[in-house]
Design an enzyme around this catalytic site. Sequence first.
Site, PDB file in Angstrom:
ATOM      1  N   GLY A 293       0.829  -1.196   0.000  1.00 39.15           N
ATOM      2  CA  GLY A 293       0.000   0.000   0.000  1.00 39.15           C
ATOM      3  C   GLY A 293       0.861   1.243   0.000  1.00 39.15           C
ATOM      4  N   GLY A 294       0.290   2.353  -0.486  1.00 36.99           N
ATOM      5  CA  GLY A 294       1.054   3.590  -0.525  1.00 36.99           C
ATOM      6  C   GLY A 294       2.325   3.418  -1.327  1.00 36.99           C
ATOM      7  CG  ASP A 295       5.624   5.729  -0.130  1.00 39.35           C
ATOM      8  OD1 ASP A 295       5.020   5.239   0.846  1.00 39.35           O
ATOM      9  OD2 ASP A 295       6.390   6.715  -0.026  1.00 39.35           O
ATOM     10  CD  GLU A 296       5.461  -0.354   4.284  1.00 41.39           C
ATOM     11  OE1 GLU A 296       4.430  -1.026   4.496  1.00 41.39           O
ATOM     12  OE2 GLU A 296       6.038   0.315   5.160  1.00 41.39           O
TER      13      GLU A 296
END
Length: 338
Positions: free
Chosen positions: A258-261
């Site tokens: 999720g996100g930038d992970e």
Amino acid sequence: MTPQDVITQLQLELAQQEQKIKQLEYENNRLTLLNKRVNEQLSATLDRTGLCLWEQHIPTGNLTIFNQQWGHLLGFTREELPAHIDSWKNNLHPEDKNWVIQAFDNHVAGKAETYHAVHRMIHKDGSVSWVSDRGRIVEYDIDGKPLRIMGTHIDVTKEKRYEEDLAKRAHRDQLTHLLNRNALIEVFEQGRKANPPHKGALCFIDLDGFKMINDRLGHRYGDSILVHVADHICQVCEQIFSTTDSAQSQHHYVARFGGDEFVILAHSNNVELLTTMAKTLLSHYQHPIELEGETIKIGLSIGISLFDELDHFSNVCEQADKAMYSIKKDGKHNFLFW
């Protein structure tokens, strides 16, 4: 009774028989027409459902399709695909063929009350079609042997593809098509149950400077960055782990949480190899990159946690996460083993 009386009597009986024949012919024509209309109505009804009614004469293997052209489901004409049980068997998917035929034979042999199988068949163009097939014996000969079996089949290819798509969606990140968290956990747990259990490393990767770029250039451009990074991680992992010694496990999995992970699960605890991987990832983003007409600068903070069969996923995640945040605090764009 005179000869003339006999002749008159015979003529009368003949006239009566002719009248009966006409009545029987009329009734036969009426029933034939009624049967035709019933079959037309049945065909129209079945066609609206996509369900196909079939009958097999068991001794000869000949098939009759009542409401669709034989072979239509698989893209064949009647001339290309004879209406026979052997044609059906020959077009079964190789992985399904044995068990489907066994299920059919079990019913014919009286070992099962009905025949039912959801299986794959090979289309004329080489693609795979899914069929839900049902049938049961409807007539036996005077010796009690099966004579006719009737059943239905319905093309469930769209439904199966929808199910497969749902399963894929449940295990894949929709933007990057990488594994998601649940899928990676499943892979990790399968590794623990393997014989011998897998040892390896979990690598957490967080993008440096992503939020600022995302806010400035918009979410669509941010998505492009995430896809770019996902592709690059996959390329590097393939390059690094495909060169390992054959005795060392080369399996690796890349996920987005999720996100930038991003997360890499590597079935390798070779520190030197993992270090090479981390440095290769970092070197690509050491300088600004060009993407869709924009020059941007991003970095990677990488935390790596080694694990063995005794470690639980949550603990390994926590350790990799702590290592990653230590990099965040110490200047970013670097890597650290926990």
